[in-house]
Design a protein around this motif. Structure first.
Motif, PDB file in Angstrom:
ATOM      1  N   VAL A 139       0.848  -1.207   0.114  1.00 46.46           N
ATOM      2  CA  VAL A 139      -0.001   0.212   0.089  1.00 46.46           C
ATOM      3  C   VAL A 139       0.769   1.298   0.010  1.00 46.46           C
ATOM      4  N   ASP A 140       1.918   1.272   0.743  1.00 48.71           N
ATOM      5  CA  ASP A 140       2.833   2.600   0.783  1.00 48.71           C
ATOM      6  C   ASP A 140       3.445   2.671  -0.723  1.00 48.71           C
ATOM      7  N   GLU A 141       3.726   1.587  -1.463  1.00 52.82           N
ATOM      8  CA  GLU A 141       4.137   1.906  -2.830  1.00 52.82           C
ATOM      9  C   GLU A 141       3.044   2.617  -3.776  1.00 52.82           C
ATOM     10  N   LEU A 142       2.053   2.085  -3.438  1.00 48.79           N
ATOM     11  CA  LEU A 142       0.789   2.422  -4.331  1.00 48.79           C
ATOM     12  C   LEU A 142       0.508   4.004  -3.796  1.00 48.79           C
ATOM     13  N   ILE A 143       0.491   4.189  -2.528  1.00 49.01           N
ATOM     14  CA  ILE A 143       0.242   5.574  -2.376  1.00 49.01           C
ATOM     15  C   ILE A 143       1.537   6.544  -2.715  1.00 49.01           C
ATOM     16  N   GLY A 144       2.744   5.896  -2.832  1.00 47.88           N
ATOM     17  CA  GLY A 144       3.913   6.661  -3.564  1.00 47.88           C
ATOM     18  C   GLY A 144       3.688   6.963  -4.859  1.00 47.88           C
ATOM     19  N   GLN A 145       3.175   6.117  -5.573  1.00 45.95           N
ATOM     20  CA  GLN A 145       2.826   6.107  -7.005  1.00 45.95           C
ATOM     21  C   GLN A 145       1.667   7.343  -7.205  1.00 45.95           C
ATOM     22  N   LEU A 146       0.599   7.265  -6.478  1.00 48.75           N
ATOM     23  CA  LEU A 146      -0.220   8.364  -6.511  1.00 48.75           C
ATOM     24  C   LEU A 146       0.402   9.591  -6.310  1.00 48.75           C
ATOM     25  N   ARG A 147       1.390   9.657  -5.217  1.00 50.68           N
ATOM     26  CA  ARG A 147       1.924  11.089  -5.041  1.00 50.68           C
ATOM     27  C   ARG A 147       2.561  11.768  -6.141  1.00 50.68           C
ATOM     28  N   LEU A 148       3.065  10.669  -7.031  1.00 55.60           N
ATOM     29  CA  LEU A 148       3.953  10.954  -8.332  1.00 55.60           C
ATOM     30  C   LEU A 148       3.073  11.567  -9.282  1.00 55.60           C
ATOM     31  N   LYS A 149       1.800  11.111  -9.099  1.00 56.44           N
ATOM     32  CA  LYS A 149       0.952  11.641 -10.048  1.00 56.44           C
ATOM     33  C   LYS A 149      -0.102  13.001  -9.312  1.00 56.44           C
ATOM     34  N   ASN A 150       0.414  13.594  -8.343  1.00 59.01           N
ATOM     35  CA  ASN A 150      -0.149  14.731  -7.806  1.00 59.01           C
ATOM     36  C   ASN A 150      -1.352  14.261  -7.132  1.00 59.01           C
ATOM     37  N   VAL A 151      -1.652  13.113  -6.606  1.00 56.68           N
ATOM     38  CA  VAL A 151      -3.063  12.625  -5.852  1.00 56.68           C
ATOM     39  C   VAL A 151      -2.488  12.380  -4.385  1.00 56.68           C
ATOM     40  N   TYR A 155     -10.324   5.655 -10.599  1.00 58.08           N
ATOM     41  CA  TYR A 155      -9.599   4.418 -11.010  1.00 58.08           C
ATOM     42  C   TYR A 155      -8.363   4.544 -10.906  1.00 58.08           C
ATOM     43  N   ALA A 156      -7.393   3.564 -10.551  1.00 58.32           N
ATOM     44  CA  ALA A 156      -6.151   3.541 -10.677  1.00 58.32           C
ATOM     45  C   ALA A 156      -5.762   2.062 -11.313  1.00 58.32           C
ATOM     46  N   ILE A 157      -5.048   2.084 -12.461  1.00 60.74           N
ATOM     47  CA  ILE A 157      -4.975   0.679 -13.125  1.00 60.74           C
ATOM     48  C   ILE A 157      -3.241   0.679 -13.215  1.00 60.74           C
ATOM     49  N   LEU A 158      -2.724  -0.503 -12.898  1.00 57.19           N
ATOM     50  CA  LEU A 158      -1.234  -0.660 -13.194  1.00 57.19           C
ATOM     51  C   LEU A 158      -1.318  -1.456 -14.461  1.00 57.19           C
ATOM     52  N   GLU A 159      -0.685  -0.638 -15.399  1.00 56.15           N
ATOM     53  CA  GLU A 159      -0.361  -0.997 -16.873  1.00 56.15           C
ATOM     54  C   GLU A 159       0.473  -2.223 -16.883  1.00 56.15           C
ATOM     55  N   GLN A 160       0.548  -2.785 -18.082  1.00 57.06           N
ATOM     56  CA  GLN A 160       1.693  -3.959 -18.491  1.00 57.06           C
ATOM     57  C   GLN A 160       2.810  -3.252 -18.225  1.00 57.06           C
TER      58      GLN A 160
END
Length: 226
Positions: free
Chosen positions: A112-124, A132-137
């Motif tokens: 979950v920490d990694e997911l939150i970090g990825q969201l922060r990189l998207k300014n979320v 929706y949040a989708i992890l692409e290929q």
């Protein structure tokens, strides 16, 4: 020393040509197979440079084979869905309507920490703002915000923002996307009825999408979509 320098220049040029031929993207945008190929190519290139006694042919043959594989495999993947699934995998929905799919995260070995970090990189800053949040290929995270979380234009402040979601590609190049059908709670029988009721056949469709407001878009093969 001169031989080593000549080998380095030759192999460097070959590597550049090979990467250009494969049409490589940035490292963060590579599929798993592309990243593996890039790593193997770099290893093959260094061997003849470090070992003068190793013939150039020993690196050239596997080098050309890897280039050929990287060109041929995507060709098969674009025509056979099973090959694409094996090589590229499938996208994964990790957040829907502000709720984290913990089972999906576990299967992806993503915390979950990694997911939150990825969201922060998207300014979320708030998961509740995510529709929706989708992890692409390729490992990139696609994020779609709720309508209320999308900042309104300066001249539209005070106006009610339009609902924003995602246009689900249900049919792409004649192939049905079970992933997006599941997201919408639909099945293949429903999709076939929708397609046939519009006078189309699956083999004729380039893109058939449905957004969250129920709006359809059909683009047949040979059309430019305008």
């Amino acid at each position: 020393m001169l031989t080593c320098a000549i080998r380095t220049v030759i192999l460097y040029i070959l590597l550049i040509l090979g990467m250009r031929l494969m049409g490589k993207r940035q490292i963060g945008q590579m599929q798993a197979s592309e990243l593996v190929t890039a790593i193997l190519l770099s290893e093959l290139i260094t061997a003849p440079i470090l070992d003068p006694d190793l013939p150039m042919l020993a690196a050239l043959v596997p080098f050309l084979l890897l280039i050929a594989f990287e060109i041929i495999v995507p060709w098969f993947a674009s025509r056979f869905p099973i090959v694409k699934r094996v090589v590229d995998g499938r996208p994964a929905m990790v957040i829907r309507d502000g709720r984290i799919d913990t089972a999906q995260l576990l299967s992806l070995r993503m915390s979950v920490d990694e997911l939150i970090g990825q969201l922060r990189l998207k300014n979320v800053g708030d998961i509740a703002d995510v529709q929706y949040a989708i992890l692409e290929q390729n490992g990139q995270l696609s994020v779609f915000l709720r309508s209320g979380a999308c900042p309104a234009p300066v001249d539209d402040v005070g106006a009610t923002p339009a609902r924003k979601g995602i246009a689900h590609p249900l049919v792409v190049q004649g192939q049905i996307s079970d992933f997006h059908l599941q997201l919408l709670g639909k099945d293949r029988a429903w999709l076939i009825r929708q397609v046939t009721s519009r006078g189309c056949a699956l083999s004729d469709i380039l893109l058939f999408s449905l957004d969250d407001d129920g709006n359809y878009k059909i683009l047949k093969k040979g059309e430019d979509g305008t």
